[in-house]
Scaffold this motif. Sequence first.
Motif, PDB file in Angstrom:
ATOM      1  N   SER A 200     -30.275 -53.997  40.757  1.00  0.00           N
ATOM      2  CA  SER A 200     -30.060 -54.710  39.530  1.00  0.00           C
ATOM      3  C   SER A 200     -30.344 -53.927  38.203  1.00  0.00           C
ATOM      4  CB  SER A 200     -30.968 -56.007  39.634  1.00  0.00           C
ATOM      5  OG  SER A 200     -32.166 -55.740  39.295  1.00  0.00           O
ATOM      6  N   ASP A 201     -29.936 -54.561  37.041  1.00  0.00           N
ATOM      7  CA  ASP A 201     -30.523 -53.800  35.782  1.00  0.00           C
ATOM      8  C   ASP A 201     -31.936 -54.277  35.719  1.00  0.00           C
ATOM      9  OD1 ASP A 201     -27.938 -53.002  35.350  1.00  0.00           O
ATOM     10  OD2 ASP A 201     -27.504 -54.879  34.415  1.00  0.00           O
ATOM     11  N   TRP A 202     -32.693 -53.382  34.839  1.00  0.00           N
ATOM     12  CA  TRP A 202     -33.953 -53.525  34.388  1.00  0.00           C
ATOM     13  C   TRP A 202     -34.185 -55.135  33.599  1.00  0.00           C
ATOM     14  CZ3 TRP A 202     -37.790 -51.051  36.897  1.00  0.00           C
ATOM     15  CH2 TRP A 202     -37.554 -49.673  37.140  1.00  0.00           C
ATOM     16  N   ALA A 203     -35.070 -55.525  34.238  1.00  0.00           N
ATOM     17  CA  ALA A 203     -35.510 -56.873  33.080  1.00  0.00           C
ATOM     18  C   ALA A 203     -36.670 -56.211  32.365  1.00  0.00           C
ATOM     19  CB  ALA A 203     -35.864 -58.219  33.977  1.00  0.00           C
ATOM     20  N   ILE A 204     -36.783 -56.882  31.222  1.00  0.00           N
ATOM     21  CA  ILE A 204     -38.131 -56.103  30.450  1.00  0.00           C
ATOM     22  C   ILE A 204     -38.807 -57.346  29.923  1.00  0.00           C
ATOM     23  CG2 ILE A 204     -36.699 -55.994  28.465  1.00  0.00           C
ATOM     24  CD1 ILE A 204     -38.252 -53.698  27.315  1.00  0.00           C
ATOM     25  N   LEU A 205     -40.002 -57.206  29.755  1.00  0.00           N
ATOM     26  CA  LEU A 205     -40.922 -58.208  29.231  1.00  0.00           C
ATOM     27  C   LEU A 205     -42.001 -57.709  28.227  1.00  0.00           C
ATOM     28  CD1 LEU A 205     -42.111 -61.188  29.242  1.00  0.00           C
ATOM     29  CD2 LEU A 205     -43.727 -60.466  30.991  1.00  0.00           C
ATOM     30  N   GLU A 206     -41.832 -57.821  26.863  1.00  0.00           N
ATOM     31  CA  GLU A 206     -42.759 -57.346  26.052  1.00  0.00           C
ATOM     32  C   GLU A 206     -44.005 -58.366  25.725  1.00  0.00           C
ATOM     33  OE1 GLU A 206     -40.903 -55.963  22.519  1.00  0.00           O
ATOM     34  OE2 GLU A 206     -38.839 -55.520  23.537  1.00  0.00           O
ATOM     35  N   PHE A 207     -45.153 -57.624  25.740  1.00  0.00           N
ATOM     36  CA  PHE A 207     -46.447 -58.487  25.542  1.00  0.00           C
ATOM     37  C   PHE A 207     -47.221 -57.678  24.791  1.00  0.00           C
ATOM     38  CE2 PHE A 207     -46.873 -56.321  29.662  1.00  0.00           C
ATOM     39  CZ  PHE A 207     -48.276 -56.151  29.721  1.00  0.00           C
ATOM     40  N   VAL A 208     -48.392 -58.201  24.363  1.00  0.00           N
ATOM     41  CA  VAL A 208     -49.444 -57.711  23.506  1.00  0.00           C
ATOM     42  C   VAL A 208     -50.855 -58.450  24.085  1.00  0.00           C
ATOM     43  CG1 VAL A 208     -50.461 -57.498  21.386  1.00  0.00           C
ATOM     44  CG2 VAL A 208     -48.009 -57.561  21.163  1.00  0.00           C
ATOM     45  N   THR A 209     -51.543 -57.331  24.417  1.00  0.00           N
ATOM     46  CA  THR A 209     -52.757 -57.668  24.905  1.00  0.00           C
ATOM     47  C   THR A 209     -53.718 -58.424  23.913  1.00  0.00           C
ATOM     48  OG1 THR A 209     -53.822 -55.440  24.880  1.00  0.00           O
ATOM     49  CG2 THR A 209     -52.786 -56.170  27.038  1.00  0.00           C
ATOM     50  N   ASN A 210     -54.733 -59.253  24.484  1.00  0.00           N
ATOM     51  CA  ASN A 210     -55.268 -60.206  23.495  1.00  0.00           C
ATOM     52  C   ASN A 210     -56.674 -58.952  22.854  1.00  0.00           C
ATOM     53  OD1 ASN A 210     -54.346 -62.555  23.875  1.00  0.00           O
ATOM     54  ND2 ASN A 210     -55.520 -63.018  25.621  1.00  0.00           N
ATOM     55  N   PRO A 211     -57.293 -59.317  21.880  1.00  0.00           N
ATOM     56  CA  PRO A 211     -58.295 -58.486  21.430  1.00  0.00           C
ATOM     57  C   PRO A 211     -59.482 -58.993  22.440  1.00  0.00           C
ATOM     58  CG  PRO A 211     -57.808 -59.892  19.661  1.00  0.00           C
ATOM     59  CD  PRO A 211     -56.963 -60.407  21.097  1.00  0.00           C
ATOM     60  N   PRO A 212     -60.538 -57.794  22.438  1.00  0.00           N
ATOM     61  CA  PRO A 212     -61.809 -58.148  23.331  1.00  0.00           C
ATOM     62  C   PRO A 212     -62.471 -59.392  23.062  1.00  0.00           C
ATOM     63  CG  PRO A 212     -61.904 -56.088  22.155  1.00  0.00           C
ATOM     64  CD  PRO A 212     -60.966 -56.875  21.571  1.00  0.00           C
ATOM     65  N   LEU A 213     -62.927 -59.815  24.497  1.00  0.00           N
ATOM     66  CA  LEU A 213     -63.325 -61.097  24.441  1.00  0.00           C
ATOM     67  C   LEU A 213     -64.644 -61.466  24.265  1.00  0.00           C
ATOM     68  CD1 LEU A 213     -61.269 -62.589  27.392  1.00  0.00           C
ATOM     69  CD2 LEU A 213     -60.896 -62.870  25.137  1.00  0.00           C
ATOM     70  N   GLY A 214     -65.655 -60.604  24.401  1.00  0.00           N
ATOM     71  CA  GLY A 214     -67.120 -60.599  24.315  1.00  0.00           C
ATOM     72  C   GLY A 214     -67.680 -59.829  23.013  1.00  0.00           C
ATOM     73  N   VAL A 215     -68.915 -60.185  22.537  1.00  0.00           N
ATOM     74  CA  VAL A 215     -69.734 -59.278  21.916  1.00  0.00           C
ATOM     75  C   VAL A 215     -71.162 -59.063  22.347  1.00  0.00           C
ATOM     76  CG1 VAL A 215     -71.029 -59.336  19.732  1.00  0.00           C
ATOM     77  CG2 VAL A 215     -68.888 -60.508  19.761  1.00  0.00           C
ATOM     78  N   ALA A 216     -71.261 -57.697  22.359  1.00  0.00           N
ATOM     79  CA  ALA A 216     -72.400 -57.354  23.200  1.00  0.00           C
ATOM     80  C   ALA A 216     -73.032 -56.003  22.196  1.00  0.00           C
ATOM     81  CB  ALA A 216     -72.114 -56.795  24.508  1.00  0.00           C
ATOM     82  N   ASN A 217     -74.307 -55.690  22.857  1.00  0.00           N
ATOM     83  CA  ASN A 217     -75.014 -54.405  22.017  1.00  0.00           C
ATOM     84  C   ASN A 217     -75.174 -54.581  20.510  1.00  0.00           C
ATOM     85  OD1 ASN A 217     -75.366 -53.545  24.890  1.00  0.00           O
ATOM     86  ND2 ASN A 217     -73.390 -52.574  24.778  1.00  0.00           N
ATOM     87  N   VAL A 218     -75.365 -55.789  20.074  1.00  0.00           N
ATOM     88  CA  VAL A 218     -75.542 -55.973  18.513  1.00  0.00           C
ATOM     89  C   VAL A 218     -77.069 -55.077  18.364  1.00  0.00           C
ATOM     90  CG1 VAL A 218     -75.661 -57.351  16.626  1.00  0.00           C
ATOM     91  CG2 VAL A 218     -74.325 -57.834  18.765  1.00  0.00           C
ATOM     92  N   ASN A 219     -76.889 -54.318  17.239  1.00  0.00           N
ATOM     93  CA  ASN A 219     -77.954 -53.625  16.696  1.00  0.00           C
ATOM     94  C   ASN A 219     -79.007 -54.818  16.327  1.00  0.00           C
ATOM     95  OD1 ASN A 219     -80.055 -52.264  15.456  1.00  0.00           O
ATOM     96  ND2 ASN A 219     -78.644 -50.650  14.802  1.00  0.00           N
ATOM     97  N   ASN A 220     -80.290 -54.671  17.074  1.00  0.00           N
ATOM     98  CA  ASN A 220     -80.911 -55.712  16.645  1.00  0.00           C
ATOM     99  C   ASN A 220     -81.926 -55.409  15.242  1.00  0.00           C
ATOM    100  OD1 ASN A 220     -80.933 -57.010  19.000  1.00  0.00           O
ATOM    101  ND2 ASN A 220     -82.412 -55.501  20.061  1.00  0.00           N
ATOM    102  N   ALA A 221     -81.734 -54.306  14.627  1.00  0.00           N
ATOM    103  CA  ALA A 221     -82.239 -53.947  13.240  1.00  0.00           C
ATOM    104  C   ALA A 221     -81.219 -54.975  12.310  1.00  0.00           C
ATOM    105  CB  ALA A 221     -82.353 -52.600  12.877  1.00  0.00           C
ATOM    106  N   VAL A 222     -80.103 -55.295  12.557  1.00  0.00           N
ATOM    107  CA  VAL A 222     -79.387 -55.966  11.389  1.00  0.00           C
ATOM    108  C   VAL A 222     -79.609 -57.429  11.743  1.00  0.00           C
ATOM    109  CG1 VAL A 222     -77.027 -56.217  10.691  1.00  0.00           C
ATOM    110  CG2 VAL A 222     -77.702 -53.887  11.535  1.00  0.00           C
ATOM    111  N   SER A 223     -79.734 -58.120  10.749  1.00  0.00           N
ATOM    112  CA  SER A 223     -79.801 -59.557  10.622  1.00  0.00           C
ATOM    113  C   SER A 223     -78.372 -60.336  10.793  1.00  0.00           C
ATOM    114  CB  SER A 223     -80.561 -60.080   9.565  1.00  0.00           C
ATOM    115  OG  SER A 223     -80.730 -61.481   9.543  1.00  0.00           O
ATOM    116  N   MET A 224     -77.802 -60.704  11.736  1.00  0.00           N
ATOM    117  CA  MET A 224     -76.626 -61.063  11.940  1.00  0.00           C
ATOM    118  C   MET A 224     -76.578 -62.072  13.054  1.00  0.00           C
ATOM    119  SD  MET A 224     -73.272 -58.511  13.027  1.00  0.00           S
ATOM    120  CE  MET A 224     -73.748 -57.444  11.889  1.00  0.00           C
TER     121      MET A 224
END
Length: 237
Positions: A200-224
């Motif tokens: 057959s001919d090629w079928a094509i599916l275009e997609f964009v992955t999501n941003p990162p889902l988690g937050v880790a290793n935040v610098n403890n010296a920063v109040s956030m």
Amino acid sequence: VHYMRVRSYCGVTSFSQWDTIAFTTLPPCSVPKGFLASNVDSNSANIQWDTATNVTAWQYIVDTNRSAPLLSNSGIKTVTNRYHKVTGLKEGRWQYVHVRAKCVMNDSSAWSLDSFYTPVPCRKPQLSMSNLYSTNAVAGWPAVNTAYEYEYFLGTSTTPPSLGTPIKFPYLQVTALQPKTSYDLFVRCKCRDNNVYSTSDWAILEFVTNPPLGVANVNNAVSMNLYPNPAKEMLNV
């Protein structure tokens, strides 16, 4: 050559001289031979058969009925050549070809019988994304009736590839993707129908992955303060 002799009978012992007439019988009106079907696809084919002496025309019909046609069948065509392209055929069917010769003096042969198969076309798959994450994705498609395997290619260009990676099942999980990145997934079918192979001919599916889902290793010296964690569409800081 045949001879016919005729004399008059005038009485028990009285006869005329014999009169002799010579005539030659026509050659037989033979059943057409040498049938060949070529360039067969899902709805058309080229057909031909051998020539023969004493033939003035041929009659033929192509349908899905193996039995010889009735002379009243409106689908019978009368032609003077032996090469024809037949169209409007149904895919995935055996097509039966009946041909007979029409000879001089309105003589005709019996019907010949031959056949060929019109394969189901190899259609490209209908792709959809069932799960999409930041670093992996799962795509799938309805199984194609005559496909014995599939090929896929994952890239970042919309240019179709020349080759792909073979897979057996109508789904695919791709991993090690980059977050928030555009990708192009190509999938095509490798088909087999009645030992007719096609791609057959090629079928094509275009997609964009999501941003990162988690937050880790935040610098403890920063109040956030960041919430929610993990985040999918919105992150509050």
